[in-house]
Design a protein around this motif. Structure first.
Motif, mmCIF file in Angstrom:
data_model
loop_
_atom_site.group_PDB
_atom_site.id
_atom_site.type_symbol
_atom_site.label_atom_id
_atom_site.label_comp_id
_atom_site.label_asym_id
_atom_site.label_seq_id
_atom_site.Cartn_x
_atom_site.Cartn_y
_atom_site.Cartn_z
ATOM 1 N N LEU A 36 0.827 -1.207 0.000
ATOM 2 C CA LEU A 36 0.000 0.000 0.000
ATOM 3 C C LEU A 36 0.864 1.261 0.000
ATOM 4 O O LEU A 36 0.554 2.241 -0.679
ATOM 5 N N SER A 37 1.966 1.216 0.746
ATOM 6 C CA SER A 37 2.857 2.382 0.786
ATOM 7 C C SER A 37 3.500 2.616 -0.574
ATOM 8 O O SER A 37 3.748 3.768 -0.956
ATOM 9 N N LEU A 38 3.777 1.556 -1.314
ATOM 10 C CA LEU A 38 4.355 1.708 -2.645
ATOM 11 C C LEU A 38 3.385 2.403 -3.595
ATOM 12 O O LEU A 38 3.791 3.248 -4.406
ATOM 13 N N ILE A 39 2.111 2.058 -3.512
ATOM 14 C CA ILE A 39 1.119 2.702 -4.381
ATOM 15 C C ILE A 39 1.034 4.190 -4.062
ATOM 16 O O ILE A 39 1.022 5.041 -4.963
ATOM 17 N N ASN A 61 -9.107 -14.221 0.499
ATOM 18 C CA ASN A 61 -10.151 -13.659 1.367
ATOM 19 C C ASN A 61 -9.585 -13.154 2.695
ATOM 20 O O ASN A 61 -10.210 -13.256 3.749
ATOM 21 N N GLU A 62 -8.396 -12.594 2.617
ATOM 22 C CA GLU A 62 -7.747 -12.085 3.828
ATOM 23 C C GLU A 62 -8.458 -10.822 4.311
ATOM 24 O O GLU A 62 -8.798 -9.936 3.534
ATOM 25 N N VAL A 63 -8.673 -10.720 5.595
ATOM 26 C CA VAL A 63 -9.303 -9.550 6.186
ATOM 27 C C VAL A 63 -8.315 -8.386 6.156
ATOM 28 O O VAL A 63 -7.156 -8.526 6.554
ATOM 29 N N SER A 64 -8.764 -7.244 5.697
ATOM 30 C CA SER A 64 -7.889 -6.089 5.583
ATOM 31 C C SER A 64 -7.480 -5.561 6.947
ATOM 32 O O SER A 64 -8.302 -5.473 7.867
ATOM 33 N N THR A 65 -6.211 -5.181 7.069
ATOM 34 C CA THR A 65 -5.696 -4.551 8.279
ATOM 35 C C THR A 65 -5.538 -3.048 8.084
ATOM 36 O O THR A 65 -4.895 -2.373 8.889
ATOM 37 N N PHE A 66 -6.130 -2.513 7.016
ATOM 38 C CA PHE A 66 -5.915 -1.123 6.640
ATOM 39 C C PHE A 66 -7.177 -0.269 6.766
ATOM 40 O O PHE A 66 -7.178 0.900 6.425
ATOM 41 N N VAL A 67 -8.246 -0.849 7.297
ATOM 42 C CA VAL A 67 -9.555 -0.187 7.278
ATOM 43 C C VAL A 67 -9.527 1.161 7.991
ATOM 44 O O VAL A 67 -9.955 2.189 7.457
ATOM 45 N N THR A 68 -9.029 1.202 9.205
ATOM 46 C CA THR A 68 -9.068 2.428 9.995
ATOM 47 C C THR A 68 -7.974 3.423 9.606
ATOM 48 O O THR A 68 -8.002 4.577 10.036
ATOM 49 N N THR A 69 -7.027 2.989 8.800
ATOM 50 C CA THR A 69 -5.903 3.836 8.395
ATOM 51 C C THR A 69 -6.136 4.471 7.039
ATOM 52 O O THR A 69 -5.509 5.470 6.702
ATOM 53 N N ASP A 70 -7.056 3.931 6.279
ATOM 54 C CA ASP A 70 -7.262 4.300 4.885
ATOM 55 C C ASP A 70 -8.021 5.626 4.773
ATOM 56 O O ASP A 70 -9.193 5.713 5.157
ATOM 57 N N LEU A 71 -7.381 6.653 4.232
ATOM 58 C CA LEU A 71 -8.023 7.951 4.026
ATOM 59 C C LEU A 71 -8.435 8.170 2.572
ATOM 60 O O LEU A 71 -8.703 9.292 2.159
ATOM 61 N N TYR A 74 -11.589 4.089 0.178
ATOM 62 C CA TYR A 74 -11.677 2.672 -0.169
ATOM 63 C C TYR A 74 -11.937 1.792 1.046
ATOM 64 O O TYR A 74 -12.188 0.592 0.894
ATOM 65 N N LYS A 75 -11.824 2.351 2.234
ATOM 66 C CA LYS A 75 -12.104 1.637 3.488
ATOM 67 C C LYS A 75 -11.276 0.358 3.628
ATOM 68 O O LYS A 75 -11.756 -0.665 4.117
ATOM 69 N N GLY A 76 -10.037 0.442 3.158
ATOM 70 C CA GLY A 76 -9.129 -0.686 3.318
ATOM 71 C C GLY A 76 -9.333 -1.821 2.347
ATOM 72 O O GLY A 76 -8.690 -2.872 2.487
ATOM 73 N N ASP A 77 -10.190 -1.657 1.357
ATOM 74 C CA ASP A 77 -10.506 -2.718 0.397
ATOM 75 C C ASP A 77 -9.308 -2.951 -0.524
ATOM 76 O O ASP A 77 -9.002 -2.131 -1.390
ATOM 77 N N TYR A 78 -8.627 -4.075 -0.341
ATOM 78 C CA TYR A 78 -7.426 -4.360 -1.128
ATOM 79 C C TYR A 78 -7.715 -4.412 -2.623
ATOM 80 O O TYR A 78 -6.891 -3.995 -3.450
ATOM 81 N N LYS A 79 -8.874 -4.930 -2.984
ATOM 82 C CA LYS A 79 -9.207 -5.035 -4.406
ATOM 83 C C LYS A 79 -9.288 -3.649 -5.047
ATOM 84 O O LYS A 79 -8.798 -3.435 -6.161
ATOM 85 N N LYS A 80 -9.896 -2.708 -4.350
ATOM 86 C CA LYS A 80 -9.987 -1.357 -4.895
ATOM 87 C C LYS A 80 -8.600 -0.719 -5.025
ATOM 88 O O LYS A 80 -8.338 0.041 -5.964
ATOM 89 N N TRP A 81 -7.713 -1.045 -4.089
ATOM 90 C CA TRP A 81 -6.357 -0.520 -4.191
ATOM 91 C C TRP A 81 -5.622 -1.110 -5.393
ATOM 92 O O TRP A 81 -4.834 -0.425 -6.046
ATOM 93 N N VAL A 82 -5.898 -2.364 -5.716
ATOM 94 C CA VAL A 82 -5.302 -2.964 -6.915
ATOM 95 C C VAL A 82 -5.845 -2.276 -8.166
ATOM 96 O O VAL A 82 -5.091 -1.963 -9.102
ATOM 97 N N ASP A 85 -14.899 3.833 -7.932
ATOM 98 C CA ASP A 85 -13.466 3.519 -7.982
ATOM 99 C C ASP A 85 -12.584 4.762 -7.872
ATOM 100 O O ASP A 85 -11.368 4.638 -7.752
ATOM 101 N N VAL A 86 -13.163 5.958 -7.952
ATOM 102 C CA VAL A 86 -12.389 7.199 -7.939
ATOM 103 C C VAL A 86 -11.417 7.214 -6.756
ATOM 104 O O VAL A 86 -11.779 6.844 -5.635
ATOM 105 N N PHE A 87 -10.179 7.646 -7.019
ATOM 106 C CA PHE A 87 -9.202 7.743 -5.928
ATOM 107 C C PHE A 87 -9.166 9.171 -5.412
ATOM 108 O O PHE A 87 -8.921 10.107 -6.172
#
Length: 526
Positions: free
Chosen positions: A136-139, A197-207, A210-218, A260-262
C-alpha cells in the motif's frame, strides 16, 4: 514523545535531513512510557502512523498557503485551469514565467519530508514481514512521487535513505522503470490477499475512501500504471503499450465506475482551494476555461465555478500572464465553485481512465473496447460523478466549439478561440483531431487537479491554450510552449550540490523552466 524526537521531526523537513534521519527509526520510535515493541506491533501501530502524513501531503491540505505554492501557483495555472488576479512579487512570477524559487521548492519539500520519508519508514518496518502495508505504501509513493518527477525531471529515488555524502539523482526514465516495478509488487501482493479472502488490516488507516478494500487498491494501482504508461508513449512506445495492456489485463482491471475514484478524504481539513478562492480571492476561473467550456455551454460550469460578482449570471475568467495593476481589476470575476466545498481531494477519476483507454485504443492497443466508446463513456462518467445533467445532448453536439475570450475590463487581454474542435466524435477525422477531442474532454473532466492536466498539455499540446501576454523569463521559456518543468530546488543546491549536478547531467539541458522532460518530446503525437 521525547524532545529529541520532536527536534528530529522538525529537522526532517528537508530532503537531506530526511535521508539522514532514516538510520535510527528504532530509537526515534521508542516510547517513553515503556510500551514494548511487541505490544505496538499487535495492532500495527508502529506502521500505521506513517500513512496519514503520506495521504495528507500528496497535495498539502494544511496550511492552505503551502498548497498554494506547492501546486496552486504552478500546475493549476499552467494547465489552463485557473488564473490569479493577484500581482504577486511585483507582477513578475510563475504566471509570467519568472519562476519563483521560494515558491517552487515546496512541491519537492512536501514530497520528501512526508511522502518519501514515511514510505521509507514503512519499508523498513513492514517489508518482508507485513507486506500488505509495504504494498500500500508503494502505491501511495508512486502516486505522490510521479508528480514530483513530472515537475522536476530527475529526482532522488533509488538512493533515498542513504547517508552518502553525494546523493545521486535518478533519471526520469530510471524513476519510471522503478515505479512500474513497485506497482508490480503491490498488485501481486494485494491480489494474493484478495484471492485468499484475507481480512484487511488497513480499514481504519485508509483515508482514500476505499475503506481498506485491497481489491480497490489494486484497481487504483492498475489505473495509475495506465496513466504512467501513456505518459511515456512518445519516448518509449513499446514499453508504453506493454504496461498499458498489463494494466487492462490484470484480473481486477482498472476503474470502471465512479465508486473507484481515488481521492483523499480528510476527517479534518477542507479542500485548500476553497480558502484560496473564497477567503483570499487569489485564484479565479481561467480565460481558457471560459473559452472552451463557455463555447460548449458545458453543463458542468456551475459545478466548477461561480458566476462573476461583477457580471451577474456570467462566467468570466482571467487570462494568465497579463499586466496586473491592481487585484481589484479581476477579483470579481468567477471564483471556484462547489466542487471544492468539501474535505475531498480527487486525484484520479474513472473518467480519466476512460479517456486513457480511448487514447490507447486510438493507438491500436488492446484496451477492451474502441476509442469512441471509451471517449463517450469518459464524458458520461464525468457528468455522473459531478451530478450534471445533459450528457447525451452534449456528446452529440457537432456544432459548438471554443469561443473567443473577452476581458470586459481590459480589452488588451482579449484572445481568439484556439481549441476549435467540437464535442461529437467524428469517425472520419484524423487521429490528431480525435486525440485533441479526447484530451480536451479529459482536461475538462480532471478539474481542478491541475498537475495531471499540465502534464497532459506538455505531452500532447492539448487543449490549445491562450499564450501569456507578459513573459518575464528572460528568454528561458518560450511564450507559446509555456513552462515545461521547475528548476531544481535551492535547498538541494545548497546541501547536495554534487547530487544536483548528476540531476542536471541526466536532464539533458539547462536547469530552467524551458527544458523539456524525458517524456516531453518534440514532434507530433502519432
Amino acid at each position: 514523545m521525547k524532545l529529541n524526537t520532536i527536534k528530529k521531526a522538525a529537522i526532517c523537513a528537508t530532503l537531506l535531513a530526511a535521508v539522514s534521519c532514516t538510520d535510527n527509526f528504532e530509537e526515534i520510535n521508542t516510547n517513553p512510557n515503556g510500551i514494548t515493541q511487541q505490544l505496538l506491533e499487535q495492532d500495527f501501530n508502529h506502521i500505521k502512523g506513517s500513512f496519514s502524513p503520506m495521504f495528507n501531503n500528496i497535495l498539502v491540505l494544511t496550511p492552505e498557503w503551502k498548497y498554494q505554492v506547492q501546486q496552486g501557483l504552478q500546475g493549476d495555472i499552467w494547465s489552463g485551469y485557473m488564473a490569479t488576479p493577484t500581482g504577486f512579487a511585483g507582477g513578475s512570477n510563475n504566471t509570467t514565467y519568472d519562476l519563483v524559487d521560494g515558491w517552487n521548492g515546496f512541491s519537492w519539500g512536501a514530497a520528501y519530508s512526508d511522502v518519501m520519508y514515511n514510505a521509507y519508514s514503512v519499508e523498513q518496518k513492514a517489508k518482508g514481514k507485513y507486506d500488505q502495508f509495504y504494498a500500500l505504501s508503494l502505491i501511495l509513493k508512486v502516486e505522490g512521487m510521479h508528480r514530483v518527477t513530472d515537475t522536476y525531471g530527475p529526482i532522488v529515488y533509488l538512493k533515498f535513505g542513504t547517508t552518502d555524502p553525494v546523493i545521486e539523482y535518478d533519471s526520469q526514465e530510471e524513476v519510471y522503470n522503478l515505479m512500474f516495478k513497485e506497482l508490480d509488487f503491490a498488485v501481486s501482493d494485494l491480489t494474493t490477499r484478495v484471492d485468499a479472502n484475507e481480512v484487511s488490516t488497513f480499514v481504519t488507516t485508509d483515508l482514500s475512501g476505499y475503506k481498506g478494500d485491497y481489491k480497490k487498491w489494486v484497481v487504483f494501482a492498475n489505473s495509475l500504471r495506465l496513466r504512467l504508461a501513456m505518459r511515456i508513449v512518445k519516448v518509449n512506445p513499446t514499453l508504453a503499450k506493454t504496461e498499458a495492456e498489463k494494466a487492462i489485463s490484470q484480473k481486477f482491471g482498472v476503474m470502471t465506475t465512479n465508486d473507484d475514484v481515488f481521492k483523499i478524504v480528510s476527517p479534518i481539513y477542507n479542500n485548500p482551494i476553497a480558502t484560496i478562492s473564497n477567503a483570499w480571492g487569489d485564484i479565479r476561473m481561467s480565460a481558457d476555461m471560459e473559452s472552451i467550456m463557455g463555447g460548449y455551454a458545458d453543463p458542468r460550469l456551475a459545478v466548477f465555478f461561480k458566476t462573476a460578482a461583477q457580471f451577474p449570471g456570467q462566467y468570466k475568467g482571467v487570462r494568465t500572464g497579463i499586466e496586473i495593476a491592481a487585484k481589484a481589476d479581476h477579483v470579481d470575476f468567477s471564483g471556484i465553485g462547489p466542487i471544492v466545498n468539501s474535505k475531498e481531494m480527487i486525484l484520479m477519476t474513472t473518467a480519466e481512465v476512460c479517456f486513457l483507454r480511448a487514447e490507447g485504443a486510438l493507438r491500436g492497443w488492446s484496451m477492451g473496447g474502441d476509442a469512441q466508446g471509451f471517449y463517450e463513456s469518459g464524458i458520461s462518467n464525468s457528468f455522473s460523478q459531478l451530478g450534471a445533467s445533459g450528457a447525451s445532448a452534449y456528446i452529440a453536439d457537432n456544432v459548438k466549439t471554443a469561443k473567443a475570450y473577452v476581458d470586459p475590463n481590459f480589452p488588451v487581454n482579449n484572445g481568439a478561440a484556439l481549441n476549435n474542435v467540437t464535442v461529437a466524435w467524428n469517425a472520419a477525422g484524423t487521429n490528431e483531431v480525435k486525440l485533441q477531442k479526447i484530451i480536451t474532454q479529459k482536461w475538462i473532466a480532471g478539474f481542478p487537479e491541475g498537475q495531471e492536466a499540465w502534464s497532459d498539455y506538455r505531452r500532447t499540446g492539448y487543449p490549445k491554450l491562450l499564450p501569456v501576454l507578459k513573459n518575464t523569463s528572460g528568454g528561458k521559456i518560450d511564450t507559446n510552449l509555456g513552462v515545461r518543468r521547475l528548476n531544481f530546488v535551492q535547498a538541494e543546491k545548497d546541501g547536495n550540490a554534487g547530487g544536483v549536478a548528476t540531476g542536471v547531467a541526466k536532464l539533458g539541458g539547462l536547469d530552467n523552466g524551458g527544458t523539456r522532460l524525458w517524456w516531453d518530446k518534440v514532434g507530433g503525437n502519432f
